[in-house]
Design an enzyme around this catalytic site. Structure first.
Site, PDB file in Angstrom:
ATOM      1  N   THR A 244     -40.031  16.438  36.479  1.00 18.81           N
ATOM      2  CA  THR A 244     -39.033  15.237  36.444  1.00 18.81           C
ATOM      3  C   THR A 244     -37.517  15.552  36.740  1.00 18.81           C
ATOM      4  O   THR A 244     -36.718  14.777  36.765  1.00 18.81           O
ATOM      5  CB  THR A 244     -38.819  14.594  35.142  1.00 18.81           C
ATOM      6  OG1 THR A 244     -38.857  15.440  34.107  1.00 18.81           O
ATOM      7  CG2 THR A 244     -40.239  13.610  34.853  1.00 18.81           C
TER       8      THR A 244
ATOM      9  N   SER B 213     -29.360  17.289  28.601  1.00 18.83           N
ATOM     10  CA  SER B 213     -29.873  17.922  27.191  1.00 18.83           C
ATOM     11  C   SER B 213     -28.406  17.944  26.593  1.00 18.83           C
ATOM     12  O   SER B 213     -28.567  18.427  25.435  1.00 18.83           O
ATOM     13  CB  SER B 213     -30.577  18.743  27.400  1.00 18.83           C
ATOM     14  OG  SER B 213     -30.313  19.629  28.100  1.00 18.83           O
TER      15      SER B 213
ATOM     16  N   CYS C  86     -40.933  12.704  26.398  1.00 20.97           N
ATOM     17  CA  CYS C  86     -40.130  11.639  27.230  1.00 20.97           C
ATOM     18  C   CYS C  86     -41.134  10.825  27.734  1.00 20.97           C
ATOM     19  O   CYS C  86     -41.928  11.098  28.551  1.00 20.97           O
ATOM     20  CB  CYS C  86     -39.088  12.175  27.997  1.00 20.97           C
ATOM     21  SG  CYS C  86     -38.302  10.667  29.268  1.00 20.97           S
TER      22      CYS C  86
ATOM     23  N   GLU D 278     -42.675  21.724  31.118  1.00 21.15           N
ATOM     24  CA  GLU D 278     -43.271  20.167  31.505  1.00 21.15           C
ATOM     25  C   GLU D 278     -44.369  20.535  32.450  1.00 21.15           C
ATOM     26  O   GLU D 278     -45.390  19.658  32.647  1.00 21.15           O
ATOM     27  CB  GLU D 278     -41.826  19.483  32.132  1.00 21.15           C
ATOM     28  CG  GLU D 278     -42.599  17.969  32.637  1.00 21.15           C
ATOM     29  CD  GLU D 278     -41.389  17.433  33.549  1.00 21.15           C
ATOM     30  OE1 GLU D 278     -40.281  17.659  33.217  1.00 21.15           O
ATOM     31  OE2 GLU D 278     -41.883  16.862  34.425  1.00 21.15           O
TER      32      GLU D 278
ATOM     33  N   SER E 113     -32.443  25.047  30.956  1.00 20.89           N
ATOM     34  CA  SER E 113     -32.498  23.407  31.177  1.00 20.89           C
ATOM     35  C   SER E 113     -32.341  23.352  32.772  1.00 20.89           C
ATOM     36  O   SER E 113     -31.550  23.744  33.498  1.00 20.89           O
ATOM     37  CB  SER E 113     -31.230  22.817  30.708  1.00 20.89           C
ATOM     38  OG  SER E 113     -30.862  21.805  31.366  1.00 20.89           O
TER      39      SER E 113
HETATM   40  S1  SF4 Z   1     -34.321  14.461  31.895  1.00 23.87           S
HETATM   41 FE1  SF4 Z   1     -36.230  14.602  30.909  1.00 23.87          FE
HETATM   42  S2  SF4 Z   1     -35.896  13.633  28.857  1.00 23.87           S
HETATM   43 FE2  SF4 Z   1     -34.488  12.845  30.207  1.00 23.87          FE
HETATM   44  S3  SF4 Z   1     -34.981  10.977  31.075  1.00 23.87           S
HETATM   45 FE3  SF4 Z   1     -35.372  12.454  32.597  1.00 23.87          FE
HETATM   46  S4  SF4 Z   1     -37.637  12.968  32.173  1.00 23.87           S
HETATM   47 FE4  SF4 Z   1     -36.689  12.212  30.190  1.00 23.87          FE
END
Ligand code: SF4
Length: 328
Positions: free
Chosen positions: A175, A278, A107, A137, A233
């Site tokens: 993230t 996801s 990403c 990650e 997840s």
């Molecule tokens: S959840 Fe992960 S894949 Fe989705 S926008 Fe945020 S950083 Fe990117």
């Protein structure tokens, strides 16, 4: 006659969170695998789960994707796609050594954190990476500058931190963390390191914070919040925690509608529903159908943000798609 007039009102309702489900990074990663399968043909190898969702992985497997843990499992010269969570630079090197055609579905918002890590490491900062130990990650980001990065796994990890120069230290983050818990971790870090610098922009991505924000809005009214998402997840697991912290009486994570236990719904009047970044929306629709069968026929969608971000496909794939189109 409108639907509302024909549908018997049961007094049981669903509060459906919006935004929920697919984010721009996941959408791009899944499309990358689908387009690669069309362009190069099956099999296409994917290092790690392309996104952390059982249903998505199974669907892509059925189309000819083969999921592997490491590059060594990919036959020399084959095509490998790196997952949305990002990889350390050594993974690209290994792919080159095996003459793999590598397509990077990381990403762009994870790539941004990689850039920050490289830049601060070049300036010889100590980097405190807030994230969950062992998450892909975090492994990928830490791999950008292992000598400069130390992991801080939540507020309890703060006491273990040691830095060379308290005036030259910055924090970055995974993230998909809980926004509130990360603020708490940073506050504790700042008590110990008052000159700690913050990242140039938020590392927790827009999709993670938007999904948490809307869950906080609905949770106080919910007897139970059902989050659709897989156990590995990170952002889905966080949604359950956020719902409970925000006042939901109960919270459950399910991959599929048939995992909903009727006991969870006993005595409930309001059920909150959301999904991790996801998760394709068809899985949420199946949950709504199951809830409707149990009398939760009124669905109120609660919207707190309008998401329009999209990312273009990886350059290396677009280049090959263009060349194939030119050949006719
Ligand atoms: S959840 Fe992960 S894949 Fe989705 S926008 Fe945020 S950083 Fe990117």
């Amino acid at each position: 006659m409108t639907d509302a007039e024909t549908t018997p009102r049961t007094g049981k309702r669903v509060l459906l969170a919006n935004p929920r489900g697919y984010c721009a990074g996941v959408d791009r990663a899944v499309q990358t695998v689908e387009e690669a399968l069309k362009l190069y043909g099956a099999p296409i190898y994917v290092r790690k789960q392309i996104v952390h969702n059982k249903h998505v992985v199974r669907t892509l497997e059925a189309k000819g994707a083969i999921f592997v843990e490491e590059n060594e499992e990919v036959p020399e010269g084959a095509t490998v796609i790196f997952s949305a969570h990002g990889v350390a630079p050594e993974v690209y090197e290994q792919a080159k050594e095996r003459s793999l055609r590598a397509i990077d579905a990381t990403c762009p918002l994870v790539t941004k954190v990689h850039h920050e890590a490289r830049r601060f490491a070049q300036q010889d900062y100590d980097i405190l990476l807030i994230g969950h130990e062992g998450h892909e990650e975090v492994i990928g980001t830490a791999g950008e500058a292992p000598a400069h990065i130390q992991l801080v796994d939540g507020p309890d990890g703060v006491d273990k931190v040691t830095v060379r120069d308290p005036e030259k230290v910055v924090w970055l983050s995974q993230t998909t963390l809980s926004v509130d818990e990360t603020l708490e971790t940073v506050a504790r870090l700042k008590q110990r390191l008052p000159l700690l610098q913050s990242p140039p922009s938020d590392d927790i991505c827009y999709a993670t914070s938007n999904r948490q924000h809307v869950v906080k809005e609905i949770a106080p009214e919910c007897d139970v919040v059902i989050v659709v998402g897989s156990r590995n997840s990170s952002n889905s697991v966080r949604l359950v925690e956020v719902a409970l912290d925000a006042g939901a009486r109960a919270g459950h994570l399910v991959d599929f509608a048939d995992e909903i236990d009727d006991a969870w719904l006993e005595g409930a009047r309001t059920v909150g529903v959301t999904s991790g970044a996801s998760v394709p929306d068809e899985l949420v629709q199946q949950v709504l159908a199951r809830l409707a069968e149990r009398g939760f026929t009124d669905v109120d969608e609660v919207t707190t943000a309008d998401e329009r971000l999209t990312f273009s496909l990886p350059q290396e794939l677009k280049r090959d798609m263009k060349a194939a189109a030119a050949r006719g």
